[in-house]
Enzyme design. Structure first.
Site, PDB file in Angstrom:
ATOM      1  N   PHE A   1       0.809  -1.216   0.000  1.00 59.37           N
ATOM      2  CA  PHE A   1       0.000   0.000   0.000  1.00 59.37           C
ATOM      3  C   PHE A   1       0.841   1.264   0.000  1.00 59.37           C
ATOM      4  O   PHE A   1       0.398   2.305  -0.464  1.00 59.37           O
ATOM      5  CB  PHE A   1      -0.933   0.017   1.220  1.00 59.37           C
ATOM      6  CG  PHE A   1      -0.251   0.353   2.509  1.00 59.37           C
ATOM      7  CD1 PHE A   1       0.014   1.673   2.874  1.00 59.37           C
ATOM      8  CD2 PHE A   1       0.150  -0.651   3.387  1.00 59.37           C
ATOM      9  CE1 PHE A   1       0.662   1.981   4.060  1.00 59.37           C
ATOM     10  CE2 PHE A   1       0.799  -0.348   4.572  1.00 59.37           C
ATOM     11  CZ  PHE A   1       1.063   0.973   4.901  1.00 59.37           C
ATOM     12  N   ASN A   2       2.070   1.209   0.554  1.00 62.05           N
ATOM     13  CA  ASN A   2       2.777   2.460   0.832  1.00 62.05           C
ATOM     14  C   ASN A   2       3.282   3.161  -0.422  1.00 62.05           C
ATOM     15  O   ASN A   2       3.394   4.380  -0.460  1.00 62.05           O
ATOM     16  CB  ASN A   2       3.923   2.209   1.819  1.00 62.05           C
ATOM     17  CG  ASN A   2       4.915   1.178   1.315  1.00 62.05           C
ATOM     18  OD1 ASN A   2       4.568   0.293   0.535  1.00 62.05           O
ATOM     19  ND2 ASN A   2       6.140   1.274   1.781  1.00 62.05           N
TER      20      ASN A   2
ATOM     21  N   GLY B   1       5.932  -6.427   1.010  1.00 62.71           N
ATOM     22  CA  GLY B   1       5.034  -6.213   2.129  1.00 62.71           C
ATOM     23  C   GLY B   1       5.696  -6.582   3.438  1.00 62.71           C
ATOM     24  O   GLY B   1       6.919  -6.544   3.569  1.00 62.71           O
ATOM     25  N   SER B   2       4.885  -6.991   4.397  1.00 60.74           N
ATOM     26  CA  SER B   2       5.384  -7.269   5.740  1.00 60.74           C
ATOM     27  C   SER B   2       6.038  -8.643   5.820  1.00 60.74           C
ATOM     28  O   SER B   2       5.748  -9.546   5.024  1.00 60.74           O
ATOM     29  CB  SER B   2       4.232  -7.201   6.744  1.00 60.74           C
ATOM     30  OG  SER B   2       3.340  -8.286   6.550  1.00 60.74           O
TER      31      SER B   2
ATOM     32  N   GLU C   1      10.304  -8.831  -0.791  1.00 62.31           N
ATOM     33  CA  GLU C   1      10.792  -7.528  -0.337  1.00 62.31           C
ATOM     34  C   GLU C   1      10.012  -7.168   0.914  1.00 62.31           C
ATOM     35  O   GLU C   1       8.843  -6.790   0.839  1.00 62.31           O
ATOM     36  CB  GLU C   1      10.594  -6.469  -1.436  1.00 62.31           C
ATOM     37  CG  GLU C   1      11.388  -6.742  -2.701  1.00 62.31           C
ATOM     38  CD  GLU C   1      12.886  -6.755  -2.481  1.00 62.31           C
ATOM     39  OE1 GLU C   1      13.344  -6.222  -1.444  1.00 62.31           O
ATOM     40  OE2 GLU C   1      13.606  -7.308  -3.313  1.00 62.31           O
TER      41      GLU C   1
ATOM     42  N   CYS D   1       9.397   1.098   3.789  1.00 61.02           N
ATOM     43  CA  CYS D   1      10.146  -0.062   4.284  1.00 61.02           C
ATOM     44  C   CYS D   1      11.630   0.228   4.450  1.00 61.02           C
ATOM     45  O   CYS D   1      12.334  -0.508   5.149  1.00 61.02           O
ATOM     46  CB  CYS D   1       9.937  -1.262   3.363  1.00 61.02           C
ATOM     47  SG  CYS D   1      10.386  -0.955   1.638  1.00 61.02           S
TER      48      CYS D   1
ATOM     49  N   GLU E   1       9.070  -3.329  13.665  1.00 64.92           N
ATOM     50  CA  GLU E   1       9.146  -2.234  12.700  1.00 64.92           C
ATOM     51  C   GLU E   1       8.024  -1.245  12.998  1.00 64.92           C
ATOM     52  O   GLU E   1       6.856  -1.622  13.120  1.00 64.92           O
ATOM     53  CB  GLU E   1       9.018  -2.775  11.277  1.00 64.92           C
ATOM     54  CG  GLU E   1       9.151  -1.705  10.207  1.00 64.92           C
ATOM     55  CD  GLU E   1       9.035  -2.274   8.794  1.00 64.92           C
ATOM     56  OE1 GLU E   1       9.393  -1.555   7.848  1.00 64.92           O
ATOM     57  OE2 GLU E   1       8.585  -3.427   8.653  1.00 64.92           O
TER      58      GLU E   1
END
Length: 457
Positions: free
Chosen positions: A115-116, A189-190, A211, A245, A335
C-alpha cells in the site's frame, strides 16, 4: 474452475507459444506500460491523494521512478538478452568446446504490491518481469482502493490479458491466487505476510522474491555533518508518514553530540512540516485507523521531545521524536512503519555495532560519519539489504544498485540488470565440439582415462 484459474491458464498457454521470449514482445509491453503511466499521470496522482493524502512530490515520485526503470530496460534490453560466453577449462576450450549462459523467462509471474507505494512498488517488479519475458498478473493493495480500481480500469485498456492482467481484492483473493502453480512470485510487504507467501510458494516449488522490512538502524557518530544528517533523517523517516520499508527506524547517536543532534533534528522536522503538520500539504496520512492506533501506542509521553499528537479518525500521527529511547521501549520491539522515531545514545562505537548486528537483519541501514574506520567497521560487521553513507533512502531507486533484503527483511534482489537476472532462469550450456573424439566410456580396461579427463582440468 475459478476465474483466477482461467486468467492463469490464458497466460500459461500464451507463454507456451514462446511469444514472450522475443525482443519485440518485451519492448511492446514496456512501451504500453510507459504509455499508460504518461497518459494517466494525473489520474494516478489523484488516486494517491485520495487514498492517503500523498503530497505532490511523493505522487510524482511514484510515476517518475517506474518511467526511469522502463527507460533503462528499453536502452539495455538487447544486451541483457544476449547469450553470455563464459570461460571453461582450457583443455575443453582448446578442443573446440564453448560455455554459454542463456537467460530465459520463468513463466507466469504473480506480483503482489504493497500500500505504501502502490503504483511504484507494483510496477517496478512488473517492469523487470516483462523485460525478462514473463507474463504478469498484478495484485494491487486492497488498502489503497482508489489506486487498485484505477489499475483494474487501465490494465485491460493497455494490455492483452495473456500478457498482463490484474486481480483486485484482499486476503481471500490472495489466498485463491496462491493456490495456482505460478512460475514466479514477487511480493512486497510485511515479514509476517511474506512467510505466508513463502509457505504457499513451497507447495509448487515456486521461486520467490520477498521484499519485506525491518527496523532499519541509523548511526550518527561524532564526526558527522549534523546539518546534513538531520535533514536526510527527518525526510527519510517521515516521508509517506513513515510508512516506508527503507525508512530510518531508529537512530544511534554518539553521546558527545546527542543534545546538539536532537535540537537540530527538531528544527529540521519543523522546517519541513511546520508547527502543525496536520495542516501541511507535504505530510501523508496513515493507511488505516488501525495502523494509526498501533503507531500512536508506541508514543511514551515522557520521552516525547517533538510531536506526540495523533488523531485516530483522521489517520494522523504527528512526526514524533522519542528521546532518550532504550531497547525496552514499545517502539523498538518491531518495525514502526509510522512517523515515530526513537533516538538512542551510545558511547562505544564497537559495542553499539555489536548490539545492532545481533538484531534481525534489516532491509536498509544508514551511517553518517567522516571516520572511514567507523564506516568500514559498520559495513563489515552489520548485515543488511542495502543502504547509504551520509544519505538515506535514495539507494533503492538507482538501477545499477541491486535492491532487496536479507534474512528477516527478505530475499532476492532486483532493479536494473539485477532485476532482469532475478526474473530470468539462468540456463548454463556447454556447447560441445561435434567432431571431438573423447573415449571416457566403459569398458575402462587398457584405456588412458587420465589423459582423456585432462581436458577438464
Amino acid at each position: 474452475m475459478s476465474n483466477y484459474q482461467s486468467i492463469f491458464d490464458v497466460q500459461k498457454e500464451f507463454f507456451f507459444t514462446d511469444g514472450t521470449k522475443t525482443y519485440e514482445w518485451r519492448i511492446d509491453q514496456l512501451n504500453r506500460l510507459e504509455k499508460m503511466l504518461v497518459e494517466n499521470q494525473e489520474a494516478f496522482c489523484r488516486a494517491l491523494k485520495q487514498d492517503f493524502n500523498k503530497p505532490p512530490f511523493e505522487q510524482l515520485f511514484e510515476i517518475t521512478v517506474p518511467l526511469g526503470n522502463i527507460k533503462y530496460y528499453k536502452a539495455n534490453l538487447r544486451k541483457l538478452m544476449e547469450p553470455e560466453p563464459v570461460a571453461i577449462p582450457e583443455g575443453l576450450e582448446k578442443t573446440g568446446n564453448k560455455g554459454i549462459i542463456y537467460k530465459e523467462p520463468f513463466g507466469v509471474t504473480l506480483v503482489i504490491g504493497p500500500f505504501n507505494a502502490p503504483v511504484l512498488l507494483l510496477l517496478d517488479p512488473a517492469i523487470a518481469a516483462l523485460a525478462a519475458g514473463n507474463p504478469v498478473i498484478l495484485k494491487p493493495a486492497n488498502t489503497t482502493p482508489t489506486v487498485a480500481a484505477l489499475f483494474a480500469e487501465l490494465i485491460p485498456r493497455y494490455f492483452e490479458p495473456q500478457a498482463v492482467n490484474v486481480v483486485t481484492g484482499g486476503r481471500e483473493e490472495i489466498t485463491e491466487l496462491l493456490k495456482l502453480p505460478f512460475d514466479f512470485i514477487f511480493f512486497t510487504g510485511s515479514s509476517s505476510v511474506g512467510k505466508v507467501i513463502m509457505r504457499a510458494a513451497a507447495e509448487n516449488l515456486t521461486p520467490v522474491i520477498l521484499e519485506l522490512g525491518g527496523q532499519n538502524p541509523t548511526v550518527v557518530d561524532e564526526t558527522a555533518n549534523l546539518d546534513i544528517a538531520v535533514d536526510r533523517i527527518a525526510w527519510g523517516h517521515n516521508a509517506i508518514s513513515g510508512q516506508w520499508c527503507i525508512a530510518p527506524g531508529y537512530v544511534y547517536v554518539h553521546e558527545s553530540i546527542a543534545s546538539q543532534f536532537i535540537d537540530k533534528l527538531k528544527k529540521s522536522t519543523l522546517k519541513m512540516y511546520g508547527e502543525d503538520p496536520q495542516q501541511s500539504p507535504d505530510f501523508a496520512r496513515m493507511i488505516s485507523e488501525h495502523d494509526t492506533e498501533r503507531v500512536a501506542s508506541y508514543i511514551i509521553p515522557e520521552k516525547v521531545v517533538l510531536g506526540g499528537r495523533y488523531d485516530i479518525k483522521a489517520r494522523y500521527v504527528e512526526p514524533t521524536i522519542l528521546y532518550p529511547s532504550t531497547w525496552e521501549d514499545p517502539a523498538l520491539q518491531q518495525e514502526i512503519f509510522g512517523p515515530v522515531l526513537p533516538v538512542m545514545v551510545y558511547a562505544d562505537f564497537k559495542e553499539m555495532v555489536d548490539i545492532i548486528k545481533r538484531k534481525p537483519k534489516s532491509l536498509a541501514a544508514y551511517i553518517f560519519s567522516k571516520n572511514q574506520k567507523n564506516i568500514d567497521h559498520f559495513l563489515n560487521s552489520v548485515s543488511f539489504g542495502g543502504g547509504c553513507i551520509n544519505q538515506t533512502n535514495l539507494h533503492c531507486w538507482i538501477d545499477s544498485l541491486p535492491f532487496g533484503g536479507v534474512g528477516y527483511s527478505g530475499m532476492g534482489k532486483y532493479y536494473g540488470k539485477a532485476g532482469f537476472d532475478a526474473l530470468s532462469n539462468t540456463k548454463a550450456m556447454l556447447i560441445g565440439n561435434p567432431d571431438l573424439e573423447l573415449d571416457v566410456f566403459p569398458p575402462y580396461a587398457n584405456k588412458d582415462i587420465a589423459k582423456n579427463l585432462s581436458i577438464f582440468g
